[in-house]
Write a protein that holds these residues in place. Sequence first.
Motif, short mmCIF file in Angstrom:
data_model
loop_
_atom_site.label_atom_id
_atom_site.label_comp_id
_atom_site.label_asym_id
_atom_site.label_seq_id
_atom_site.Cartn_x
_atom_site.Cartn_y
_atom_site.Cartn_z
N LEU A 41 -9.22 -5.93 0.45
CA LEU A 41 -8.51 -6.18 1.70
C LEU A 41 -7.14 -5.52 1.72
CD1 LEU A 41 -9.46 -9.94 2.22
CD2 LEU A 41 -10.36 -7.96 3.46
N LEU A 42 -6.49 -5.45 0.56
CA LEU A 42 -5.20 -4.77 0.48
C LEU A 42 -5.36 -3.29 0.79
CD1 LEU A 42 -2.16 -5.08 -0.33
CD2 LEU A 42 -2.84 -4.36 -2.62
N TYR A 43 -6.41 -2.68 0.25
CA TYR A 43 -6.68 -1.27 0.51
C TYR A 43 -6.98 -1.06 2.00
CZ TYR A 43 -9.00 3.30 0.18
OH TYR A 43 -9.36 4.61 0.35
N GLY A 44 -7.74 -1.99 2.57
CA GLY A 44 -8.06 -1.89 3.99
C GLY A 44 -6.82 -2.01 4.86
N THR A 45 -5.94 -2.96 4.53
CA THR A 45 -4.70 -3.13 5.28
C THR A 45 -3.82 -1.90 5.15
OG1 THR A 45 -4.81 -5.52 4.86
CG2 THR A 45 -2.70 -4.64 5.61
N CYS A 46 -3.82 -1.32 3.97
CA CYS A 46 -3.09 -0.07 3.74
C CYS A 46 -3.58 1.01 4.69
CB CYS A 46 -3.25 0.35 2.28
SG CYS A 46 -2.65 2.01 1.90
N LEU A 47 -4.90 1.17 4.81
CA LEU A 47 -5.45 2.21 5.68
C LEU A 47 -5.26 1.90 7.16
CD1 LEU A 47 -8.74 3.12 3.78
CD2 LEU A 47 -6.64 4.46 3.95
N VAL A 48 -5.28 0.61 7.51
CA VAL A 48 -5.00 0.23 8.90
C VAL A 48 -3.63 0.75 9.30
CG1 VAL A 48 -4.39 -1.76 10.34
CG2 VAL A 48 -6.53 -1.77 9.08
N ALA A 178 3.13 -1.85 4.11
CA ALA A 178 4.12 -0.96 3.48
C ALA A 178 3.41 0.16 2.73
CB ALA A 178 5.00 -1.75 2.53
N LEU A 179 2.35 -0.18 2.02
CA LEU A 179 1.61 0.84 1.27
C LEU A 179 0.99 1.86 2.22
CD1 LEU A 179 -0.22 -1.45 -1.33
CD2 LEU A 179 1.84 -0.08 -1.67
N GLY A 180 0.51 1.38 3.37
CA GLY A 180 -0.08 2.29 4.35
C GLY A 180 0.94 3.24 4.95
N THR A 181 2.13 2.70 5.24
CA THR A 181 3.18 3.54 5.79
C THR A 181 3.67 4.55 4.76
OG1 THR A 181 3.85 1.63 7.11
CG2 THR A 181 5.35 3.48 7.06
#
Length: 435
Positions: A41-48, A178-181
Motif C-alpha cells: 500500500l505504501l508503494y501504491g500511495t507513492c505511485l498515486v 512524500a515518496l511519490g512526490t
Amino acid sequence: MDKTNIQESKSVTAMNNQLLTECKAHLFWSRKQRRKWFFTLLYGTCLVYATRTSVPLLIPAISKEKHWTKTDSGTILSSFFWGYTLTQVASGFISDRIGGQKVIFFAAVGWSLTTLFMPEIINTFSNNEVSVKFIAAVRMLNGAFQGMHFPSMISLTSQRLHEPDRASFFSLLTSGSALGTLLTGSLGSYLLETYNWTKVFQVLGGLGLMWTAVLSYYSLSLMKNAASNKSSNVTPLPWLQLLSKPPFWSCVLGHACQNNCFFVLLSWMPTYFHDTFPEVKGWVVNMVPWLSLLPCTFLAKMVSENLVKSGYSVTVTRKIVETICLVTQSINLLILASVTNYQAAILCLTLIIGSTGFHNNAIAVNPSDLAPKHSGSVFGLMNTVGAIPGFLGVYVAGHLLEITHNWSIVFVITSIVNVLGCIVYLLFGSGNAII
C-alpha cells in the motif's frame, strides 16, 4: 431435563462465541501479512502521488510549448480535484462493504491508464481552447480514480487491523505521498531534462500498471474471507447523526483548510520557482521540500504516542498535533510572501510540507476515532469536502496570478485560511467516537 437443556444451551453459546472469536481473529492480518500489505500500500500511495504531481512538474514545459496562459494552466491543474471529490464517499461506502482492496485495484487501473496515455491526450487537438477543455476532462477522470484510493485504504486497514494499530498504520501509509512526490521530483526531473515531458507520463503510468499486478496477486488471499468480512460491516451508517455532530464538521473544515495549503503548493510550487527564481535547478525545487515529509510523519507519530502514554486524551493529542501543523504552515507562508532569495523560499516550503506529517497523524486519522466502524465512509465524506480547495483554491490562485502577477497575495490568503481551520478544530475537535 431442564438442567440438561440449560447445559446444552450454554455449550452451544460457548461454541458460537469461540467460532465468532476465531472468525474475527482470522479477519485481522498476521504480522507477516501486515508487513506485506504495508509495503504494498505504501508503494501504491507513492505511485498515486507520483502520477498526481507529474502534471504540476511538467506544466511549465507543456504550457510554454502549447502557449497556455496561467488561467489555462490553473484550469488543468484544478480539474483533477473536480473528479477527486466525486468518488470519495461512494468508494469509502463500497469499500466498507465489499473490501477496500477491490476498489483500490479498480481505481489503480484507471489512474495508471489515464497517466500512461496523457501525452496522446495532450496532443489530440491543435486548437488551444478545445485542447485545454479535453485535457481538463481527462484530468478530472484521473482525479475520480485517485479519489478512491485513500477512503478505500483506510477502510481496508480498519477492517484488517486491531483498533489501537489503525491510526499509526494509516498515518505511515500517508507518507507515501512524500515518496511519490520525491519520485516525480527525481526520476521525473531526470526524464524531463534527458528526454521530454511525454516520457515522464509513460514511465509513471507503466509503473502504476505494474503495481496493479502485484496488488491483484496479494488480494487473492483476502477474497477468501469476503463473505465473513461483509458480515462484519452490515451496520448502516447513521448519516443524520453524523452530520449533526460538531466534532465531525470541525474535522472536515480543518482538513479542508490544510488541504487548501497543501494542494495550492503541490500544484503551483514548480511554477512559483520557475517564475521567481528561474536559476534554481528543477530537481532541487521538486525534491528538497518533500524530503521533510517522511521524517516529520514519523516524528508526529512519536509525539502522538508519547502524549497518549503521558496521560493526555486522544482529543487533546489530536488538537496539539494538528495545531503544530497549521501554525507552522501559517507562519512560514507569511514569511514566504516576503522572501527575496531562493534558499529562504526552499526552507519555508520545506517546513510547510514537513508540517503535513503532523496533519497525517491528527485530522487525517480522526475518522477512525470518530467512527471506527465506518471509517471508509466518513473519511470519504471528509475528503470530499477537503478536496474542494483542490479545484477552487488552485483555480483561484491561478486567476489571482493572472491578474496581479503577485505570489504574496496567494501565500497570505492561504495562511489566513489555515488559521481559521486551526481555531475551529481547537474549539470543536474530538478524538472520541461519536457514532
